[in-house]
Structures are given as structure tokens and as C-alpha cells.
Write a protein that holds these residues in place. Structure first.
Motif, PDB file in Angstrom:
ATOM      1  N   VAL A 138      11.850  -6.866 -27.752  1.00 44.34           N
ATOM      2  CA  VAL A 138      10.955  -7.923 -28.465  1.00 44.34           C
ATOM      3  C   VAL A 138      10.240  -7.092 -29.673  1.00 44.34           C
ATOM      4  CG1 VAL A 138       8.987  -9.314 -28.657  1.00 44.34           C
ATOM      5  CG2 VAL A 138      10.411  -9.481 -26.551  1.00 44.34           C
ATOM      6  N   GLU A 139      10.551  -7.492 -30.708  1.00 43.96           N
ATOM      7  CA  GLU A 139       9.843  -6.652 -31.998  1.00 43.96           C
ATOM      8  C   GLU A 139       8.315  -6.971 -32.143  1.00 43.96           C
ATOM      9  OE1 GLU A 139      11.678  -5.066 -33.969  1.00 43.96           O
ATOM     10  OE2 GLU A 139      13.456  -5.499 -32.910  1.00 43.96           O
ATOM     11  N   VAL A 140       7.675  -5.949 -31.946  1.00 43.83           N
ATOM     12  CA  VAL A 140       6.087  -5.944 -32.012  1.00 43.83           C
ATOM     13  C   VAL A 140       5.614  -5.022 -32.999  1.00 43.83           C
ATOM     14  CG1 VAL A 140       3.953  -5.294 -30.601  1.00 43.83           C
ATOM     15  CG2 VAL A 140       5.916  -6.172 -29.674  1.00 43.83           C
ATOM     16  N   THR A 141       4.861  -5.572 -34.303  1.00 45.05           N
ATOM     17  CA  THR A 141       4.531  -4.843 -35.305  1.00 45.05           C
ATOM     18  C   THR A 141       2.990  -4.962 -35.007  1.00 45.05           C
ATOM     19  OG1 THR A 141       6.229  -5.639 -36.705  1.00 45.05           O
ATOM     20  CG2 THR A 141       4.213  -4.834 -37.844  1.00 45.05           C
ATOM     21  N   ALA A 142       2.375  -3.600 -34.877  1.00 44.34           N
ATOM     22  CA  ALA A 142       0.948  -3.549 -34.206  1.00 44.34           C
ATOM     23  C   ALA A 142       0.164  -2.417 -35.206  1.00 44.34           C
ATOM     24  CB  ALA A 142       0.835  -3.434 -32.812  1.00 44.34           C
ATOM     25  N   ARG A 143      -0.849  -2.430 -35.369  1.00 45.47           N
ATOM     26  CA  ARG A 143      -1.707  -1.510 -35.857  1.00 45.47           C
ATOM     27  C   ARG A 143      -2.521  -0.843 -35.128  1.00 45.47           C
ATOM     28  NH1 ARG A 143      -4.304   2.247 -37.285  1.00 45.47           N
ATOM     29  NH2 ARG A 143      -5.112   2.968 -38.986  1.00 45.47           N
ATOM     30  N   SER A 144      -2.675  -1.841 -33.856  1.00 42.24           N
ATOM     31  CA  SER A 144      -3.761  -1.180 -32.889  1.00 42.24           C
ATOM     32  C   SER A 144      -3.072  -1.352 -31.465  1.00 42.24           C
ATOM     33  CB  SER A 144      -4.877  -1.838 -32.903  1.00 42.24           C
ATOM     34  OG  SER A 144      -6.045  -1.226 -32.066  1.00 42.24           O
ATOM     35  N   LEU A 145      -3.334  -0.262 -30.924  1.00 44.96           N
ATOM     36  CA  LEU A 145      -2.730  -0.389 -29.162  1.00 44.96           C
ATOM     37  C   LEU A 145      -3.806  -0.479 -28.255  1.00 44.96           C
ATOM     38  CD1 LEU A 145      -0.212   0.138 -27.470  1.00 44.96           C
ATOM     39  CD2 LEU A 145      -0.450   2.463 -27.577  1.00 44.96           C
TER      40      LEU A 145
END
Length: 260
Positions: A222-229
Motif C-alpha cells: 500500500v502506497e503511504v506518503t507521510a511526513r510524520s510517523l
């Protein structure tokens, strides 16, 4: 602010201040030495004035950004029970929570820098346009001229509403929560919803930060574009795991820094 290209820095956030009175759930002091953003409970699902003040003071000392973690009014259920709150009332309650935290942030010489819903409200705002719009209205009411960023799941109704209202949006991912093939979180009531194996959490963190992807509960990419984890602070061994995740990210060349 939504998208993060390959090689971009990543923020580490954790839910903090989730105690009440003498009872404490999270090791706030230790986690504030690891994370770059602190989602501080504002009294509706957890937290109290003294706890909020203490966390803000510690965050200010360590240069950690403070965000308001807003929720339904549900202390008994830790904000994880589904509730039906009229839109106007919900907007007022969101603004109220942010305002309460802002008092203690200012006393520490900092400001509330973003907002993140918690628990059932977070999940509701993925699909429910009305509740999402109410949350955004509360953020706007509390923020005044300041456009407070909204931290949440990419592609959610919450981010749609925030973007339409001119608020910055910050995409978030979870290393310790299972994903569906559609990119949403598996409900906590279902088996396997929480990833408890520390090695798996670290591996997923690296995959999210470097490959912008995660493996769903049924084995799909699943593509996940995230700036925060997000690193949950209420799981056993949370501090040690958070340190390991940060160390592994930095060792692999990923810059860890706040998004605000």
C-alpha cells in the motif's frame, strides 16, 4: 505539506500527557527525548491541567513541537468509543480543547503548532464529511488568524475539509498499526490491528520513511506518503521501541525533524 518526496525528512510524533491525576499512562519525559512532535491530550479522553502544563514545559525545554490531541468527550472510554455529537457542539469542543492547551503552551514560551484528532474521532473523520468539517471549524475557531496544520490520515475527509478551509495538512502514517488494502487503519477490535513485534515495527518504519509504502494486513503493498510517523506511547516498551526506531531511521540516512 501533504506530500513527502523520497529522501525527505520525517517527523516522529507520539501521544503524550495521557494520564489523569496521579495516574500516568505514558512516560512523557522519556518519550520527549525521542520524538520531534508531541500530541498532548487536552482533557477529553485523557489529561488534566497539571499534566498539560508539565508536558508543555518539558517539550519547551527539549525543542519538541506541541500539538493538541483533540477527541470526543470520553474519559471512561479513552476516546475510543463511537459517539454522535452535533456538528456545532463538536466544533465548540474542539476549539475548547485547543484553547486549554494553548494556555499552558504560552506559559512555557511556546505555542500549539498543530492539531490531531484522537481515537474514535480520528477514525470517524476518515470517512465522515460532517464530523470532519466540524473538527476543522473548531480548529479555525481556536486558531484565529493562525492556520494551524491538521495531522491525519492522507486522503481522509478530514484533510479534504482542512484543505478546503485553507489549513495546511500533514500526512501521517503508523508503524505499529495494521493497514487495510485501501490504506485505512484496521479497527482495533479486529485481530492483528496492533503490531506488537518490535522488529516488525522497526521494519515498517523504515519502509514508510524510505519506500513510502506499507504492507497491508492481507499482504498487499500500500502506497503511504507521510511526513510524520506516529509512535504510540501507551504500548509496553514504548520508549525503547521509539529510540530504536529513531536510531534505525537515522542510521539508514533518514533525517528526523519536526514538520512545523
Amino acid at each position: 505539506m501533504t506530500d513527502a518526496p523520497f529522501g525527505a525528512p520525517i517527523d516522529l510524533n507520539a501521544d503524550l500527557g495521557e494520564g489523569f491525576g496521579h495516574w500516568r499512562l505514558t512516560d512523557d519525559e522519556a518519550l520527549l527525548s525521542v520524538v520531534t512532535s508531541a500530541n498532548v491530550a487536552c482533557g477529553f479522553h485523557a489529561g488534566d491541567p497539571s499534566t498539560m502544563r508539565r508536558v508543555c514545559d518539558l517539550a519547551a525545554e527539549r525543542g519538541v513541537r506541541v500539538g493538541a490531541q483533540v477527541s470526543y468527550r470520553d474519559l471512561a472510554g479513552f476516546g475510543r468509543r463511537a459517539m454522535d455529537v452535533p456538528a456545532r457542539e463538536l466544533a465548540d469542543e474542539i476549539a475548547y480543547q485547543i484553547g486549554a492547551l494553548e494556555v499552558f503552551a504560552r506559559s512555557a514560551g511556546i505555542r500549539v503548532r498543530y492539531v490531531k484528532p484522537h481515537g474514535a474521532l480520528y477514525n470517524r473523520c476518515v470517512h465522515d464529511a460532517e464530523q470532519a468539517a466540524a473538527v476543522v471549524e473548531g480548529v479555525r475557531l481556536a486558531g484565529g488568524e493562525a492556520a494551524l496544520p491538521v495531522l491525519g490520515l492522507p486522503g481522509s475527509r478530514l484533510h479534504e475539509a482542512a484543505g478546503a478551509a485553507g489549513l495546511p495538512v500533514v500526512a501521517e502514517a503508523f508503524a505499529d498499526r495494521a493497514y487495510t488494502a485501501e490504506g485505512t487503519l484496521v479497527p482495533r477490535r479486529e485481530p492483528g490491528a496492533v503490531v506488537t513485534d518490535s522488529g516488525a515495527v522497526v521494519k515498517r518504519s523504515l519502509m514508510i520513511a524510505r519506500d513510502r509504502a506499507v504492507t497491508s494486513i492481507d499482504g498487499q503493498r500500500v502506497e503511504v506518503t507521510a511526513r510524520s510517523l506516529c509512535l504510540h506511547g501507551d504500548t509496553p516498551g514504548a520508549v525503547g521501541l521509539a529510540r530504536r526506531v529513531r536510531n534505525e531511521l537515522q542510521a539508514s540516512g533518514v533525517r528526523v525533524e519536526a514538520f512545523t
